[in-house]
Design a protein around this motif. Sequence first.
Motif, PDB file in Angstrom:
ATOM      1  N   LEU A   1       0.674  -1.102   0.163  1.00 32.48           N
ATOM      2  CA  LEU A   1       0.419  -0.145  -0.186  1.00 32.48           C
ATOM      3  C   LEU A   1       0.859   1.560  -0.064  1.00 32.48           C
ATOM      4  CD1 LEU A   1      -2.653  -1.101   2.878  1.00 32.48           C
ATOM      5  CD2 LEU A   1      -3.048  -1.225  -0.141  1.00 32.48           C
ATOM      6  N   ILE A   2       2.006   1.006   0.732  1.00 31.62           N
ATOM      7  CA  ILE A   2       2.860   2.249   0.460  1.00 31.62           C
ATOM      8  C   ILE A   2       3.123   2.369  -0.354  1.00 31.62           C
ATOM      9  CG2 ILE A   2       4.767   3.439   2.211  1.00 31.62           C
ATOM     10  CD1 ILE A   2       3.997   2.112   4.084  1.00 31.62           C
ATOM     11  N   SER A   3       3.887   1.261  -0.328  1.00 28.98           N
ATOM     12  CA  SER A   3       4.609   1.423  -2.598  1.00 28.98           C
ATOM     13  C   SER A   3       4.321   2.245  -3.010  1.00 28.98           C
ATOM     14  CB  SER A   3       5.386   0.217  -2.891  1.00 28.98           C
ATOM     15  OG  SER A   3       5.772   0.174  -3.654  1.00 28.98           O
ATOM     16  N   ASN A   4       2.303   1.810  -3.612  1.00 26.27           N
ATOM     17  CA  ASN A   4       1.653   2.037  -4.488  1.00 26.27           C
ATOM     18  C   ASN A   4       1.267   3.872  -4.352  1.00 26.27           C
ATOM     19  OD1 ASN A   4       0.946   0.036  -5.481  1.00 26.27           O
ATOM     20  ND2 ASN A   4      -0.855  -0.670  -4.521  1.00 26.27           N
ATOM     21  N   TYR A   5       1.523   4.197  -3.213  1.00 30.19           N
ATOM     22  CA  TYR A   5       0.590   5.576  -2.930  1.00 30.19           C
ATOM     23  C   TYR A   5       1.663   6.452  -2.368  1.00 30.19           C
ATOM     24  CZ  TYR A   5      -3.750   3.250  -3.931  1.00 30.19           C
ATOM     25  OH  TYR A   5      -4.887   2.330  -4.702  1.00 30.19           O
ATOM     26  N   GLN A   6       3.367   5.855  -2.600  1.00 26.04           N
ATOM     27  CA  GLN A   6       4.142   7.117  -2.129  1.00 26.04           C
ATOM     28  C   GLN A   6       4.083   8.649  -3.073  1.00 26.04           C
ATOM     29  OE1 GLN A   6       7.912   6.109  -2.633  1.00 26.04           O
ATOM     30  NE2 GLN A   6       7.420   4.662  -4.331  1.00 26.04           N
ATOM     31  N   ASP A   7       3.210   8.162  -3.848  1.00 33.18           N
ATOM     32  CA  ASP A   7       3.901   9.403  -4.797  1.00 33.18           C
ATOM     33  C   ASP A   7       2.561  10.325  -4.793  1.00 33.18           C
ATOM     34  OD1 ASP A   7       6.434   8.929  -5.995  1.00 33.18           O
ATOM     35  OD2 ASP A   7       4.866   7.804  -7.909  1.00 33.18           O
ATOM     36  N   ALA A   8       1.254   9.474  -4.625  1.00 33.71           N
ATOM     37  CA  ALA A   8       0.182  10.544  -4.157  1.00 33.71           C
ATOM     38  C   ALA A   8      -0.039  11.147  -2.632  1.00 33.71           C
ATOM     39  CB  ALA A   8      -0.560   9.132  -3.813  1.00 33.71           C
ATOM     40  N   PHE A   9       1.512  11.196  -1.616  1.00 35.77           N
ATOM     41  CA  PHE A   9       1.771  12.381  -0.675  1.00 35.77           C
ATOM     42  C   PHE A   9       1.504  13.102  -0.691  1.00 35.77           C
ATOM     43  CE2 PHE A   9       4.202  13.837   2.947  1.00 35.77           C
ATOM     44  CZ  PHE A   9       3.511  12.969   3.676  1.00 35.77           C
ATOM     45  N   THR A  10       1.840  14.122  -1.799  1.00 40.99           N
ATOM     46  CA  THR A  10       1.402  15.905  -1.583  1.00 40.99           C
ATOM     47  C   THR A  10       0.012  15.981  -1.646  1.00 40.99           C
ATOM     48  OG1 THR A  10       1.878  15.134  -4.046  1.00 40.99           O
ATOM     49  CG2 THR A  10       3.444  16.814  -2.489  1.00 40.99           C
ATOM     50  N   THR A  11      -0.691  15.104  -2.377  1.00 38.10           N
ATOM     51  CA  THR A  11      -2.254  15.569  -2.596  1.00 38.10           C
ATOM     52  C   THR A  11      -3.081  14.374  -2.015  1.00 38.10           C
ATOM     53  OG1 THR A  11      -2.165  14.079  -4.680  1.00 38.10           O
ATOM     54  CG2 THR A  11      -1.614  15.886  -4.773  1.00 38.10           C
ATOM     55  N   ARG A  12      -3.332  13.091  -1.376  1.00 39.50           N
ATOM     56  CA  ARG A  12      -3.602  12.718  -0.354  1.00 39.50           C
ATOM     57  C   ARG A  12      -2.977  12.078   0.528  1.00 39.50           C
ATOM     58  NH1 ARG A  12      -6.310   8.787  -5.021  1.00 39.50           N
ATOM     59  NH2 ARG A  12      -3.940   8.879  -5.965  1.00 39.50           N
ATOM     60  N   PRO A  13      -2.018  12.723   1.233  1.00 38.64           N
ATOM     61  CA  PRO A  13      -1.401  11.807   1.936  1.00 38.64           C
ATOM     62  C   PRO A  13      -2.303  10.971   3.119  1.00 38.64           C
ATOM     63  CG  PRO A  13      -1.919  13.623   2.618  1.00 38.64           C
ATOM     64  CD  PRO A  13      -2.316  13.631   1.407  1.00 38.64           C
ATOM     65  N   TRP A  14      -3.210  11.339   3.195  1.00 40.29           N
ATOM     66  CA  TRP A  14      -3.906   9.640   3.977  1.00 40.29           C
ATOM     67  C   TRP A  14      -3.655   8.227   3.647  1.00 40.29           C
ATOM     68  CZ3 TRP A  14      -6.336  13.611   1.370  1.00 40.29           C
ATOM     69  CH2 TRP A  14      -7.888  13.360   0.239  1.00 40.29           C
ATOM     70  N   LEU A  15      -3.658   7.875   2.195  1.00 43.00           N
ATOM     71  CA  LEU A  15      -3.372   7.155   1.706  1.00 43.00           C
ATOM     72  C   LEU A  15      -2.089   6.094   2.051  1.00 43.00           C
ATOM     73  CD1 LEU A  15      -3.942   7.590  -2.013  1.00 43.00           C
ATOM     74  CD2 LEU A  15      -5.400   5.768  -0.014  1.00 43.00           C
ATOM     75  N   PHE A  16      -0.989   7.789   2.763  1.00 42.71           N
ATOM     76  CA  PHE A  16       0.508   7.136   2.580  1.00 42.71           C
ATOM     77  C   PHE A  16       0.442   6.349   4.342  1.00 42.71           C
ATOM     78  CE2 PHE A  16       4.241   8.566   4.219  1.00 42.71           C
ATOM     79  CZ  PHE A  16       5.492   7.706   3.157  1.00 42.71           C
ATOM     80  N   TRP A  17       0.091   7.261   5.384  1.00 39.25           N
ATOM     81  CA  TRP A  17       0.275   7.454   6.254  1.00 39.25           C
ATOM     82  C   TRP A  17      -1.007   6.467   6.949  1.00 39.25           C
ATOM     83  CZ3 TRP A  17       2.850  10.184   8.960  1.00 39.25           C
ATOM     84  CH2 TRP A  17       3.048  11.563   8.685  1.00 39.25           C
ATOM     85  N   TYR A  18      -2.058   5.380   6.811  1.00 37.02           N
ATOM     86  CA  TYR A  18      -2.249   4.628   7.587  1.00 37.02           C
ATOM     87  C   TYR A  18      -1.699   3.715   7.997  1.00 37.02           C
ATOM     88  CZ  TYR A  18      -6.627   8.515   8.560  1.00 37.02           C
ATOM     89  OH  TYR A  18      -6.780   8.808   9.047  1.00 37.02           O
ATOM     90  N   PRO A  19      -1.543   3.003   6.564  1.00 37.86           N
ATOM     91  CA  PRO A  19      -1.007   1.509   6.505  1.00 37.86           C
ATOM     92  C   PRO A  19       0.204   2.407   6.867  1.00 37.86           C
ATOM     93  CG  PRO A  19      -0.949   2.646   4.116  1.00 37.86           C
ATOM     94  CD  PRO A  19      -1.296   3.186   5.015  1.00 37.86           C
ATOM     95  N   GLY A  20       1.308   3.151   7.141  1.00 39.24           N
ATOM     96  CA  GLY A  20       2.448   3.063   7.647  1.00 39.24           C
ATOM     97  C   GLY A  20       2.368   3.063   8.968  1.00 39.24           C
ATOM     98  N   ILE A  21       1.440   4.102   9.518  1.00 42.81           N
ATOM     99  CA  ILE A  21       0.859   4.012  11.162  1.00 42.81           C
ATOM    100  C   ILE A  21       0.835   2.004  12.103  1.00 42.81           C
ATOM    101  CG2 ILE A  21      -0.934   4.587  13.391  1.00 42.81           C
ATOM    102  CD1 ILE A  21      -1.083   7.567  11.193  1.00 42.81           C
ATOM    103  N   PHE A  22       0.111   1.556  10.778  1.00 42.78           N
ATOM    104  CA  PHE A  22      -0.193   0.419  11.714  1.00 42.78           C
ATOM    105  C   PHE A  22       1.637  -0.633  11.579  1.00 42.78           C
ATOM    106  CE2 PHE A  22      -4.689  -1.540  11.764  1.00 42.78           C
ATOM    107  CZ  PHE A  22      -4.854   0.265  11.675  1.00 42.78           C
ATOM    108  N   ILE A  23       2.100  -0.095  10.434  1.00 45.07           N
ATOM    109  CA  ILE A  23       3.513  -0.853  10.728  1.00 45.07           C
ATOM    110  C   ILE A  23       3.843  -0.643  11.955  1.00 45.07           C
ATOM    111  CG2 ILE A  23       5.888  -0.961   9.382  1.00 45.07           C
ATOM    112  CD1 ILE A  23       4.928  -0.966   6.923  1.00 45.07           C
ATOM    113  N   ILE A  24       4.741   0.328  12.175  1.00 43.95           N
ATOM    114  CA  ILE A  24       4.679   1.160  13.409  1.00 43.95           C
ATOM    115  C   ILE A  24       4.476   0.844  14.376  1.00 43.95           C
ATOM    116  CG2 ILE A  24       5.548   3.371  14.438  1.00 43.95           C
ATOM    117  CD1 ILE A  24       5.699   4.189  11.969  1.00 43.95           C
ATOM    118  N   ILE A  25       2.793   0.925  14.508  1.00 38.55           N
ATOM    119  CA  ILE A  25       2.456   0.872  15.657  1.00 38.55           C
ATOM    120  C   ILE A  25       2.852  -1.174  16.250  1.00 38.55           C
ATOM    121  CG2 ILE A  25       0.120  -0.148  17.021  1.00 38.55           C
ATOM    122  CD1 ILE A  25      -1.287   2.340  15.511  1.00 38.55           C
TER     123      ILE A  25
END
Lengths: 362, 514
Positions: free
Chosen positions: A296-320
């Motif tokens: 998921l992170i890999s797919n949406y890393q380019d969308a970070f500036t426009t749709r950051p939530w696609l990047f944040w949520y999977p990352g937060i789950f990994i970290i937790i």
Amino acid sequence: MARKRREVEIVNDANENAILNKETEGLSQGQIVLRRFIRHRAAMISVVVLFTLIAVVYTSLDWRLGDEKDPIVIPGWWKYGFEDMPELRYGADCVGDSIGCPTIDAVPFFDGDGIALGPHPFGQDDIGRDYLALVMRGAQRSLLVMFIIGAIAATLGTVIGSLAGYFRGWIDAILMRLVDFIITVPVIIIGSVIGFHFGNKGAAFLALLLGLFSWTGLSRLVRGEFLTLREREFVDASRVAGASNRRIIFKHILPNAVGVIIVSVTLLMSGAILLETALSYLGFGVTSPDVSLGLLISNYQDAFTTRPWLFWYPGIFIIIIALCINFIGDGLRDAFDPRQRRRLSRKEKANARAMANRSDLA
Amino acid sequence: MFSYILRRLGALVVILFGSSFLLYNLSAISTDPLGDLRTSTAENKEYLILALTRELRLDLPPPLRYFIWLRGVLGIFTGNANFGLTREQEPVIEAIAGAIPTTIRLVAVATIVAIVLGIALGITSALRQYSRFDYGMTFFAFLLFSLPIFWVAVLLKQYLAIDFNDFLVTAKISPPWIIFFSALVGLFWATIISGTRRRVLMVFSGVFVANSIFLSFISATEWLSYPRLGPITIFIFSIGIAYAVTYLSVGLSDRAALKSNLLLALIGVIIYFPIQSLLDSNRPRVGILTLLAALLISAVSVSFIFARIDRGPVIRTSVITSVLIGALILVDQMMQAWRPYVESDDVNYRPVATIGQSTIWLTEVSFWVRVLDFAMHLVLPTLALTLISFAGYVRFSRGTLLDVLNQDYIRTARAKGLTERTVIMRHAFRNTMIPLTTIMVGDVAGIVGGAIITERVFAWQGMGTLFNKAINSFDLNLLMGVILFLSTLAILANLIADLLYSALDPRIRVGAGK
């Protein structure tokens, strides 16, 4: 004066020791370890968080059991599956004209309404799939990979390490050369080679293969433990009493090495979840149509500036997940460490000091 | 000792043989280089398949092909090694040789920064065991352990490159940010310097005020847009360095060391003026060497003047100080290249780069602009790699120092009446470094492996890129070349770690009693 103070300190130390010893009177080793672990606050919080997370993640989506055409469906608490494609919200529905924006409202009262989930709390992906469902599915896959790698590595590492350490000689030489062969190549390289060729066979199969290459570090540790433990008197005693090799290994030595094994497996598992996400990121891990957090992170890393939530949520789950497991591992290490002394609370310290002063006066 | 090294090198060959056989067959069995061709619609499909089969010897089973490959590799002993060709008909050895410098540049800086920072924070954490700082550091280290590097990299790209570049256009720090940063720095120092509540508050407010003034000054003078140090700042910094190095290494009570270090700071500023023209000339490397030579010579001579007895520690301290002062002068030189660099068309006011290892079309520029360009491209990848690997050093140096501090010889040293500085820096810290050294060396191979992801995120052309290419294009020769390089590095690093261990710790004798 300084000398006087030093003497009081020594008596003080002795009293603190007495307080600590009193606590462990009449308890078995297991009970002592458990007590120490429960006292480790960060580890206990992590246990609660991790188990809650696992429960939430695995009950969220529908389970389809049985054959493809007529499955037995156990409904999950979330209305969408990760393959459903509800209508994509955009334009007027979203703030700032973004596509598939998240509807979660975690800030109460600030913007006039209370806490609400909305139809798509984590937003939607490009084709309208519900992102909460995708993240849940990804977390399921990542957790599964983590547990499979942990289980296989624990079993293989323990068995191979104990055989090498217990029997020594040519068995040890062969097994340890095998370890050398595998350990010289960085895990990420082996993982990529395996993942590239077998990633499309599903997450479980990938995890199985990765597990076959992750046991080496653990086996070295276990071997080291066995090499020292096999020289101890209790092993001689059981051998004289006629115990078989198998009995000595599993009943006598292994229980003494279990601390090292548990701690190392926990840390190995937190490494495993990062390995899986890294491989998926490189494109050598779980591949679509299946989902994993790294993918998921890999797919949406380019969308970070426009749709950051696609990047944040999977990352937060990994970290937790990784953070919880690291803290649990730390708590276990402290609990199994016989040199570890608990820090006394302020009240207990005052007690010890009072006892020291009293004996000083007497 | 010699026979031990020979034995280990022999084992190295055997292990490389085994692991390469394992991986060669694993990848050969599971790949199908003909897969693309089989599904292709080209007219001469049959012919192409036949040609590729002959070229890659696909008619032979993988174990046999391995030995053909091995025969080429074993040529290394007769002087004509043949690692085969890549799919683009380039010799593998050249492809790898081209990639190594890039990867080393990426890994080396990150490793050094991670080691220095990690050890410093780990030791502080151990000396303040169970303090708020210690707990904070532990949590921070675990958080870093749990971060996927590619995730951090994307965040860094957004906040430290894109947003920071936007910020640099005006370089005005707004008051809320000044307060926030100052509070953060104040909190950091207040937790380190623990003590009574009054003292903590004093430290916090002192650092807070000093930092606010400093940041306001930076903001008002637009220093971030026009960075420079200049002789006066260099002199002030040099005096600070002189005091700090002397304090940590021999203690301020050693007057000879303090005097020679302070004099060295003065000499540094004096050298600063004549060296400028040499550094700006068309032979800057000569300038750098002259600068370092001049500083080192003056370091040794001032210590000879001031120290009559026990010159060793004084010389050591002065040399460390002189190297740091030299670095300061070079940093100043790079800052002078800042405006030409930022204003050049290719950079266009966006100095923090997000991809690539250098601005390749940046031609006809001075040496220092080129160096600055390299440095700016290094910032983000280095930061990402550092964040990930430094947590390990923090935890490890903390644990080792705590172990060492419990030893009897530390108690003896304290009982002799040595100062706390001597006990920590001489007796404890040096013994902490023994296991740390071996860990560091052993980590090198792992870090190079980890650079694969970093290179991908930041689009660097190093070993990681080669590896990705090899896997995706079924290039067995290239793949085996990369793997062989990495595993040789790993084994050699382990050997060096063992030898270092025995060199540093006289109690350990390698290869004895077997």
